[in-house]
Structures are given as C-alpha cells and as structure tokens.
Design an enzyme around this catalytic site. Structure first.
Site, PDB file in Angstrom:
ATOM      1  N   GLU A 168      46.784  39.377  33.993  1.00  0.00           N
ATOM      2  CA  GLU A 168      45.451  39.680  33.468  1.00  0.00           C
ATOM      3  C   GLU A 168      45.303  39.343  31.984  1.00  0.00           C
ATOM      4  O   GLU A 168      45.071  40.231  31.152  1.00  0.00           O
ATOM      5  CB  GLU A 168      45.102  41.143  33.721  1.00  0.00           C
ATOM      6  CG  GLU A 168      45.058  41.513  35.192  1.00  0.00           C
ATOM      7  CD  GLU A 168      44.565  42.938  35.444  1.00  0.00           C
ATOM      8  OE1 GLU A 168      44.319  43.672  34.465  1.00  0.00           O
ATOM      9  OE2 GLU A 168      44.400  43.310  36.621  1.00  0.00           O
ATOM     10  N   GLU A 362      46.897  42.375  43.150  1.00  0.00           N
ATOM     11  CA  GLU A 362      46.598  43.801  43.011  1.00  0.00           C
ATOM     12  C   GLU A 362      45.287  44.087  43.715  1.00  0.00           C
ATOM     13  O   GLU A 362      44.323  43.322  43.610  1.00  0.00           O
ATOM     14  CB  GLU A 362      46.446  44.231  41.544  1.00  0.00           C
ATOM     15  CG  GLU A 362      47.727  44.321  40.751  1.00  0.00           C
ATOM     16  CD  GLU A 362      47.482  44.809  39.320  1.00  0.00           C
ATOM     17  OE1 GLU A 362      46.443  45.488  39.082  1.00  0.00           O
ATOM     18  OE2 GLU A 362      48.303  44.499  38.444  1.00  0.00           O
TER      19      GLU A 362
END
Length: 460
Positions: A168, A362
């Site tokens: 991320e 995720e």
C-alpha cells in the site's frame, strides 16, 4: 453457487510485523517511524505496538493456527528495524534468524511464505523526528531499502514463494506525507507525490536486488490499495490518476500519465523524477496484489480547484472533488460493504493491464467482537457479519475468475486481531480473537467458516 477455485489457487491470511510482533526493544531491534508516531500521541488512546500480539515470543503457537486453518499460503512482513537496526546498514543476524525460522516452519506445514519487504515500519534513523526531512522525501531512502531487500533475499533465498516489495504505497505517501493519519504525519499535501515517486523507485530497485540475490525462482509482486470510487465520472477519473495510476502506470507501463502532470502542475513540478528512473521502476513482476475493503462516493464540486494549495490532503490535486457519505451497511471502520466493486476492479485491472496475474492480498472486516463463554466453559466469538462479508467477497473473486480474469489467490485480513495503526487496538479484523491483557487466542466462528470454505472449494 458451486465454486471450485482453480488448482493451485492460494487461500491465505495475512499480518504485518509492527502490528503483531511486539518486542520492540528485543533481539537487536531499534525504533521505526511507527514507534515514534505512536509514542507521540498520534494513535487512539495512545496505543503502541510495544507488545501488540507478542508474536515475537509466541510465533510457534501462532503458526499452528495457520496449520489448523488449512491455508496454503501466509503473507507476512519483515520488520526492517529488526533486520537493519543501525544507519551503517549492517544486518542483524538475530533478526534474520527469526524470520528464517518462520519460513522454515511454514514450509514444514506446507504453507507458502509470501514475504512483504516494506509494510510501513521505516527505521527512524532514516527520517527526522517530524518527517520534514529524510524518509520517503529523500531519494537515498529508495536505495537503502533496496540494499535491505537484497540482504533479506540473500538470507531467505528461494525458500520464499513470493517477495512483495511494497504494501500500500498510497498509505506511505498520501496518508503519511500528504495527510497526517500515518507516520510521519507530515500533512504537506503535494509532497505525497515526491514520496510516491521514491516509493516507486524503491519498488524497482528492490525487484533488482531480490532477483540478484534469490534468483529467478521466487515470484515478485507489489501490493496496492487502489482508491475505488463510484459517482461522477470526472471525479472518479481524477482520484484514479492521483491515487492509483501514480503507482500502476510507472510500475506496469513505465511512465506517469501526462494527465497527472497537467492536473498537478500548480502544486508539483515533478523535478524529482530523474533520467532513467522510469526504466528502473518498470520491472517485470509476476503478480499484482490488490488490498480491497470498500469504496468511496465522489463528485466534482462547484468550487474551483486551488492549484497552489499545499495544505494537508490525502488527495492533492483534487481539491474540487467532494467525498460523499456512502450507503450502508458499514463496518466498524465506517467503511461501506461493496463486494461488486471487488469483482469490477479485478476485471478492470485485467482489461487495463493485460497479462498481469492478480491476487487479493487483503480483504476483511472490522467487527465489534465479543467473547462469550458456553456452559462447558469454552470461549466463543460469534462473528456472522464477518462470515457474510468474506463469503460475498470470495463469491466476487470467483465470478471474476469464471469470466476470464486471472486471479491466483485470496488472503483474508487478518490471521488475528492486532494493532490497527492510528486506531490502536480499537478495531478487530482477525479470524482469531486476541485478549491483549492475557494474550489468549480464541478462534472466532469465521476461523472455522474459512477453514471449511477452503476445504470445500479447493480443487482436488
């Protein structure tokens, strides 16, 4: 719907070093920017990762949870300050040995190790106290992180299934330098793009370092949390440029979108992009990771764009975009639940970047979990909302696969409750409940549901 996922599909779960390990002053580890950030009043209730889930001392029992769960892959991160604790860049063998033992135990259990090399815990010695110097604002950081990646790859080698360079980077740039939510919390709007470029550069350099030290056998990946929006097409496009294509295009196409330069020209001159950088960034990878939780609702506002704004913003260059409330239901994080958008995003990535395999790295839900004790004294956590969330998102993944999208895996976030960054310990995402006082683990209903799902829907 009868779902049998393709042979070799990875069913896994995920964690990150600072969120679970604790032992922040043991084994040669030194502070990260998140140690500093959490100890200076930037997290809910002043919570820190000092103890977290105490995984550093309990890793053997926690890996048995993975074995019980029946997953065939586990995604975890290397704590950089545990491996490279000092500015001279010398490796800490005690830290390397810790992660080597984890990899060996996973392989013993038949679980593929998926290693994230950078999950936000930049060593504090690479950044100034307030974040205004050093860190991802400096080009040198990309090279230092690449050196670290090479050290890890030399140690773990081809025992690792896949090395993921970054987790991320939008958070590491836009939340950390553009906004104030994440360490170092600079809040300097357009500086997010400088940090983003240096993260992109680190990705490319890390790919080179891993290949040089671990060879061609392990896969290479990067994990992005794309800003998925619905609403006004112009606003959606603006956010896509600023939050998504600023990473996707240089990594997968070897260039930044010209339109990104044009909409940010009043706040960023992009002079930090040096000759040859895009060639370094544009490295071949084996899979693209997607972290997906929810969507945003946006529209163009009537107010003008403020081209010179340098105020805190997680979307610099989009000051004329309004962010609207999303329809419910919502998770404990306040995030809406929109599994259709996961399907749509996988299909769109497949169309826009053809030939790039995808993994959902995720996906999960924060719930108000409570422990109940049965008449037999057995502790239970009934989390039916989480089960429904996981089921619907797995159905979305399967739908994308059935329509021709190359999705190779799904990782539930998370194996167990943990330190949820700025939210401290107030949000629980785990399949396993953690009592932070006693460190007792309690398998939630979702743990058993996911175990059965994997057994029932994996190709034989």
């Amino acid at each position: 719907m009868t779902m049998i996922f393709p042979k070799g599909f990875m069913f896994g779960t995920a964690t990150a070093a600072y969120q679970i390990e604790g032992a922040v002053a043991e084994g040669g580890r030194t502070p990260s920017i998140w140690d500093t950030f959490s100890h200076t009043g930037h997290t809910l209730n002043g919570d820190t990762g000092d103890v977290a889930d105490d995984f550093y001392h309990r890793w053997e029992d926690d890996l048995k949870l993975l074995r019980d769960l029946g997953v065939n892959a586990y995604r975890f991160s290397i704590g950089i300050p545990r491996v490279i604790p000092t500015p001279d860049g010398k490796p800490n063998q005690e830290g390397l040995d810790f992660y080597s033992r984890i990899v060996d135990r996973l392989l013993e259990y038949g679980i593929a190790p998926i290693v994230t090399l950078y999950h936000w815990d930049l060593p504090q010695y690479m950044a100034s106290g307030d974040g205004r110097e050093g860190g991802w604002l400096e080009r040198e950081t990309a090279y230092r992180i690449a050196d670290y990646a090479g050290i890890v790859a030399k140690c773990l080698g081809d025992r690792v299934h896949t090395y993921t360079t970054l987790n991320e980077p939008w958070c590491s740039a836009h939340l950390s330098y553009g906004g104030t939510e994440h360490a170092p919390g600079l809040g300097a709007g357009p500086l997010a793009f400088r940090a983003a470029h240096h993260l992109n550069l680190a990705h490319g350099l890390m790919c080179e370092a891993v290949r040089a030290e671990a060879g061609a056998k392990p896969g290479l990946s990067v994990t992005l949390n794309l800003q998925i929006c619905r609403g006004d097409a112009d606003a959606v496009h603006r956010v896509d440029l600023i939050g998504n294509r600023v990473f996707l295009d240089p990594m997968l196409r070897g260039r930044y979108p010209d339109e990104l330069f044009s909409i940010t020209k009043g706040i960023c001159d992009w002079g930090f992009v040096c000759d040859g950088d895009l060639d370094l960034i544009h490295q071949p990878i084996d899979v693209l990771g997607l972290n997906y939780y929810s969507t945003n609702l946006v529209k163009m506002s009537d107010r003008p764009q403020f081209p010179q704004s340098t105020e805190a913003s997680t979307a610099p260059g989009a000051s004329d975009v309004d962010w609207l409330p999303t329809a419910g239901p919502h998770t404990e994080m306040g995030w809406n639940i929109d599994p259709d958008a996961l399907y749509e995003t996988l299909v769109r990535l497949n169309d826009n970047y053809p030939g790039m395999p995808l993994v959902v790295t995720e996906n999960g839900m924060a719930c108000p979990d409570k422990v109940e004790v049965g008449t037999d004294g057995v502790k239970m956590v009934h989390d039916n909302d989480r089960i429904d969330y996981l089921r619907r998102h797995l159905e979305a993944v399967y739908r994308a696969i059935e329509e021709g999208t190359d999705v190779r895996g799904y990782f539930a976030w998370s194996l167990m409750d943990n330190f949820e960054w700025a939210f401290g310990y107030s949000k629980r995402f785990g399949l396993t409940y953690v009592d932070y006082e006693s460190q007792e683990r309690v398998k939630k209903d979702s743990f058993d549901w996911y175990r059965r799902f994997i057994a029932d829907h994996s190709a034989r």
